[in-house]
Design an enzyme around this catalytic site. Structure first.
Site, PDB file in Angstrom:
ATOM      1  N   PHE A   1       0.022   7.419   5.699  1.00 33.92           N
ATOM      2  CA  PHE A   1       1.108   7.514   4.712  1.00 33.92           C
ATOM      3  C   PHE A   1       0.629   8.216   3.450  1.00 33.92           C
ATOM      4  O   PHE A   1      -0.580   8.344   3.209  1.00 33.92           O
ATOM      5  CB  PHE A   1       1.625   6.118   4.348  1.00 33.92           C
ATOM      6  CG  PHE A   1       0.585   5.238   3.709  1.00 33.92           C
ATOM      7  CD1 PHE A   1       0.279   5.358   2.354  1.00 33.92           C
ATOM      8  CD2 PHE A   1      -0.099   4.282   4.451  1.00 33.92           C
ATOM      9  CE1 PHE A   1      -0.691   4.557   1.770  1.00 33.92           C
ATOM     10  CE2 PHE A   1      -1.071   3.476   3.872  1.00 33.92           C
ATOM     11  CZ  PHE A   1      -1.371   3.614   2.520  1.00 33.92           C
TER      12      PHE A   1
ATOM     13  N   GLY B   1      -4.106  -5.783   7.728  1.00 33.00           N
ATOM     14  CA  GLY B   1      -4.245  -6.260   9.115  1.00 33.00           C
ATOM     15  C   GLY B   1      -2.872  -6.491   9.706  1.00 33.00           C
ATOM     16  O   GLY B   1      -1.965  -7.022   9.056  1.00 33.00           O
TER      17      GLY B   1
ATOM     18  N   HIS C   1     -12.957   4.579   5.940  1.00 35.63           N
ATOM     19  CA  HIS C   1     -12.759   3.318   6.673  1.00 35.63           C
ATOM     20  C   HIS C   1     -13.541   3.283   7.980  1.00 35.63           C
ATOM     21  O   HIS C   1     -13.915   2.216   8.437  1.00 35.63           O
ATOM     22  CB  HIS C   1     -11.275   3.111   7.013  1.00 35.63           C
ATOM     23  CG  HIS C   1     -10.427   2.789   5.844  1.00 35.63           C
ATOM     24  ND1 HIS C   1      -9.066   2.914   5.856  1.00 35.63           N
ATOM     25  CD2 HIS C   1     -10.754   2.336   4.614  1.00 35.63           C
ATOM     26  CE1 HIS C   1      -8.583   2.555   4.677  1.00 35.63           C
ATOM     27  NE2 HIS C   1      -9.582   2.205   3.915  1.00 35.63           N
TER      28      HIS C   1
ATOM     29  N   GLU D   1       1.809   7.418  -0.511  1.00 32.20           N
ATOM     30  CA  GLU D   1       2.654   6.420  -1.178  1.00 32.20           C
ATOM     31  C   GLU D   1       2.579   6.550  -2.695  1.00 32.20           C
ATOM     32  O   GLU D   1       1.494   6.551  -3.271  1.00 32.20           O
ATOM     33  CB  GLU D   1       2.190   5.027  -0.745  1.00 32.20           C
ATOM     34  CG  GLU D   1       3.110   3.910  -1.193  1.00 32.20           C
ATOM     35  CD  GLU D   1       2.651   2.585  -0.581  1.00 32.20           C
ATOM     36  OE1 GLU D   1       2.955   2.329   0.593  1.00 32.20           O
ATOM     37  OE2 GLU D   1       1.962   1.821  -1.289  1.00 32.20           O
TER      38      GLU D   1
ATOM     39  N   HIS E   1     -10.259  -3.397   4.586  1.00 30.52           N
ATOM     40  CA  HIS E   1      -9.681  -2.057   4.407  1.00 30.52           C
ATOM     41  C   HIS E   1      -8.167  -2.059   4.364  1.00 30.52           C
ATOM     42  O   HIS E   1      -7.548  -1.024   4.168  1.00 30.52           O
ATOM     43  CB  HIS E   1     -10.170  -1.111   5.496  1.00 30.52           C
ATOM     44  CG  HIS E   1      -9.396  -1.178   6.792  1.00 30.52           C
ATOM     45  ND1 HIS E   1      -9.115  -2.349   7.443  1.00 30.52           N
ATOM     46  CD2 HIS E   1      -8.852  -0.187   7.545  1.00 30.52           C
ATOM     47  CE1 HIS E   1      -8.437  -2.070   8.551  1.00 30.52           C
ATOM     48  NE2 HIS E   1      -8.261  -0.786   8.640  1.00 30.52           N
TER      49      HIS E   1
ATOM     50  N   LYS F   1       5.963   8.438   5.421  1.00 33.06           N
ATOM     51  CA  LYS F   1       5.273   7.895   6.601  1.00 33.06           C
ATOM     52  C   LYS F   1       5.066   8.998   7.639  1.00 33.06           C
ATOM     53  O   LYS F   1       5.920   9.857   7.816  1.00 33.06           O
ATOM     54  CB  LYS F   1       6.099   6.772   7.254  1.00 33.06           C
ATOM     55  CG  LYS F   1       6.302   5.538   6.409  1.00 33.06           C
ATOM     56  CD  LYS F   1       5.030   4.812   6.068  1.00 33.06           C
ATOM     57  CE  LYS F   1       4.421   4.081   7.240  1.00 33.06           C
ATOM     58  NZ  LYS F   1       3.232   3.279   6.828  1.00 33.06           N
TER      59      LYS F   1
ATOM     60  N   GLY G   1      -1.785  -2.150   1.142  1.00 32.23           N
ATOM     61  CA  GLY G   1      -1.060  -3.225   1.826  1.00 32.23           C
ATOM     62  C   GLY G   1      -0.002  -2.602   2.710  1.00 32.23           C
ATOM     63  O   GLY G   1      -0.255  -1.609   3.385  1.00 32.23           O
TER      64      GLY G   1
END
Lengths: 517, 165
Positions: A242, A443, A361, A244, A440, A516, A416
């Site tokens: 994404f 989840g 990551h 954002e 990271h 997205k 998030g």
């Protein structure tokens, strides 16, 4: 079919017939791993850390950073088994670690961290890095306040959607690389981007490893990987990727926020993407090599996705050199998107975007660490640290923290979901227990199908717009599959990292516009 | 160009069923033989990718050759080959398996026969990707070895694969 082919066909038929005969009448289940830990025991070490005791073929114990509230989610899939599986790899040094956003991955769990000692038969495993090599996050701050943005939010989001190609088959028309230029991207990373005018000196200074992983060898990146990577540089991709637009809506530590250039009400931009098809192909190619290497070196595998080769072997050297090249591609990918996002912010808002930080990551790197659990006063060792779905989180005064952040610690960016919030943290001294790592993301909680069963794309978009969040997606499927309810509350995950002393909260970011993939 | 229907085998034995895997998808494949399972994978792949496999016409066939350590590895390698073909602009609707060949290899244990690598030779039937006609429901990133398995018994062949989305 030639005679030779017919002969081989007959060989195969005989083998398959024998297999059928052996299995006749038995209830053979698909996908049962040779080593199973269905009920992985957990022992409490502290409120935020749990031990997976060493047993069976495990060389070391596992350690999971979580609080009690997160345990039911951890037990809902087989990620703890994967923590135990990683502990069976040769030369693992210190515990097999899991961050609080751990979930079921391939081979390594997502949120898994493990270090391997080159002097103790340690290995490199492409499954410990993952398919999307150097998937990561770039966080940018602007000199615009939320009040200046409000009426122009849809226009800004749409312009970003136009400027940053997203989704399958997306290509950047303004940037067509030739093979020689791709060579530069792969070997020089952000140095290439700076030379071409896509990056500033501050960008380079504020990216993990200054945007260039040492030891990259483009000649070890296959032709297929190059073919996939050539048209995709500067594109977002799909899945959970994404771009954002956010607003700083809470500051937890004024001094660090000031050092990071963060203030309440400030508009920010976060870009989450990786090495696209090029990185995936490097991983796919290397798994083929490593499966054969593991066989050759006699390394027992409890899961094929953990296939590996000893550090220093030809196979390991080749993978690390190709992985570094793919990681450099990912750094440049996020940089080129940053470049075009800057163009949009300048054009529409007359505003500048400054890189706060850019973290990897999915990566394997040689780093110096005191092995977690080693006696007080132990010296740091050079280890090959695998992070798969984890963020490096170095404390203040660490030599690898960029100069502007030396006194406060490395920025740790934790996205998030697109409906609630993300966090900026700073690396803390407690990250010594996690090989300098933190979580990271939030989840995942719901599978993609479950998200689609429960929600529709228009419903998701409407709900988000009601909350003042404007979303554009390359596909309706992605929007619904990435519905906020599909993710854990990232505040819970960040809470564990903060309470456990791995990283400390600095600011919370509320999303207002999202593109997205 | 031949009539696609003429080259279509009957009956359509290979089948597939998708299942959830956290943020991704897995597939169970079934056929009367391992070769049919390979074809089932091609059909599952285009189904998962487009959500509308009927939009992909068998307009032409292209030769395809893939190697694997064993049946599981060959299946994963085929999945990644299909993904590569798609990214290069060709959608495979069906696989016509010509041969699965096994190299001579060392005896792994008495009576176990040669343990050499496998090579799949096939014709991949499909057409050029056309974004106007072919919807992309689920972008795919890789086909993994995670939980990859092949079972053959008296009832036929079954396999499981997980796709990284």
């Amino acid at each position: 079919m030639s005679r030779k082919q017919r002969k081989r066909r007959e060989q195969l038929d005989r083998k398959q017939a024998r297999k059928r005969k052996e299995r006749q009448g038995t209830d053979v289940e698909l996908a049962e791993p040779p080593y199973k830990v269905h009920q992985v025991p957990l022992e409490r070490i502290s409120d935020t850390c749990w031990r997976v005791p060493r047993r069976g073929p495990m060389h070391v114990e596992g350690r999971v950073f979580a609080d009690e509230s997160l345990l039911p989610d951890l037990r809902s899939d087989r990620c703890l088994e994967q923590v135990a599986n990683v502990a069976t790899l040769p030369g693992i040094t210190g515990p097999s670690l899991a961050m609080p956003d751990i979930h079921w991955g391939y081979g390594f769990p997502i949120g898994g961290v493990a270090a391997f000692d080159p002097d103790a038969g340690g290995v490199v495993s492409p499954g410990g890095v993952g398919y999307d090599i150097n998937c990561g996050v770039r966080f940018l701050t602007s000199d615009v306040s939320e009040g200046d943005l409000k009426s122009r939010l849809p226009e800004l989001t749409n312009a970003l959607f136009e400027a940053i190609p997203a989704g399958v088959g997306s290509r950047r028309k303004e940037l067509t690389l030739d093979r020689r230029e791709l060579q530069g991207v792969l070997s020089d990373g952000l140095n290439w981007a700076q030379e071409k005018g896509y990056a500033t000196a501050n960008d380079v200074a504020c990216v993990e490893e200054r945007g260039r992983i040492e030891g990259a060898d483009p000649s070890l990146v296959s032709d297929r990987a190059r073919q996939r990577g050539l048209p995709q540089l500067g594109t977002l991709g799909s899945g959970n990727h994404f771009a954002e637009i956010g607003v700083v809506d809470e500051v937890f530590c004024e001094a660090t926020a000031e050092a990071y250039g963060l203030r309440l009400g400030q508009v920010t931009l976060m870009i989450h993407s990786g090495s696209r098809g090029l990185g995936h192909q490097v991983c796919t190619d290397s798994l083929q090599t490593m499966l054969r290497a593991a066989k050759r070196y006699g390394i027992p595998l409890v899961d094929r996705q953990l296939c590996c080769a000893p550090i220093g072997s030809e196979e390991a050297d080749h993978y690390l050199a190709a992985m570094a090249a793919a990681a450099n591609y990912a750094f440049v990918n996020r940089q080129v998107m940053t470049h075009w996002a800057r163009d949009v912010f300048r054009r529409l808002l007359k505003a500048e975007l400054r890189t706060l930080y850019d973290v990897c990551h999915n990566i394997a790197k040689f780093e110096d660490h005191v092995v977690p659990g080693a006696p007080e006063g132990s010296e740091a060792k050079r280890l090959l640290v695998h992070r798969k779905g984890a963020t490096r989180a170095l404390p203040a005064l660490h030599p690898n923290v960029p100069e502007p952040y030396q006194t406060v610690g490395q920025p740790v960016i934790i996205p998030g979901d697109m409906g609630r919030y993300s966090f900026v943290l700073r690396g803390a001294p407690g990250s010594r227990a996690s090989l300098g790592s933190a979580c990271h993301g939030a989840g995942r909680l719901l599978s993609r199908s479950e998200a689609k069963r429960r929600f529709s794309a228009s419903e998701v978009q409407r709900d988000l717009e009601r909350k003042g969040i404007y979303v554009r997606g390359a596909s309706r499927e992605t929007i619904v599959e990435e519905v906020p309810a599909a993710y854990k509350d990232v505040a819970d995950v960040v809470g564990v990292v903060d309470a456990g002393g791995l990283a400390a909260r600095v600011a919370r970011i509320r999303p207002v516009g999202c593109v997205k993939g | 160009m031949s009539d696609p229907l003429e080259s279509y085998p009957a009956p359509m034995a290979p089948t597939h069923t998708f299942f959830d895997h956290t943020g991704d998808y897995g597939v169970d494949l079934r056929g009367e033989s391992y070769e049919e399972v390979l074809d089932a994978l091609a059909r599952a792949f285009v189904d998962l990718l487009t959500g509308a496999p009927e939009t992909v016409v068998e307009a032409e066939s292209r030769p395809l050759e893939v190697r694997g350590l064993d049946e599981e590895d060959l299946l994963v390698a085929l999945g990644n080959e299909l993904l590569f073909r798609f990214e290069m602009g060709f959608l495979v609707a069906r696989l016509e398996v010509l041969a699965v060949l096994q190299e001579d290899g060392a005896e792994s244990e008495p009576g176990d026969g040669p343990a050499g690598e496998l090579t799949l030779e096939a014709e991949a039937w499909g057409e050029a990707f056309d974004p106007e006609r072919h919807p992309i429901a689920r972008p795919m990133k890789a086909v993994t070895h995670h939980q990859a398995s092949v079972v053959e018994d008296a009832t036929g062949a079954r396999a499981r694969l997980v796709f990284d989305l």
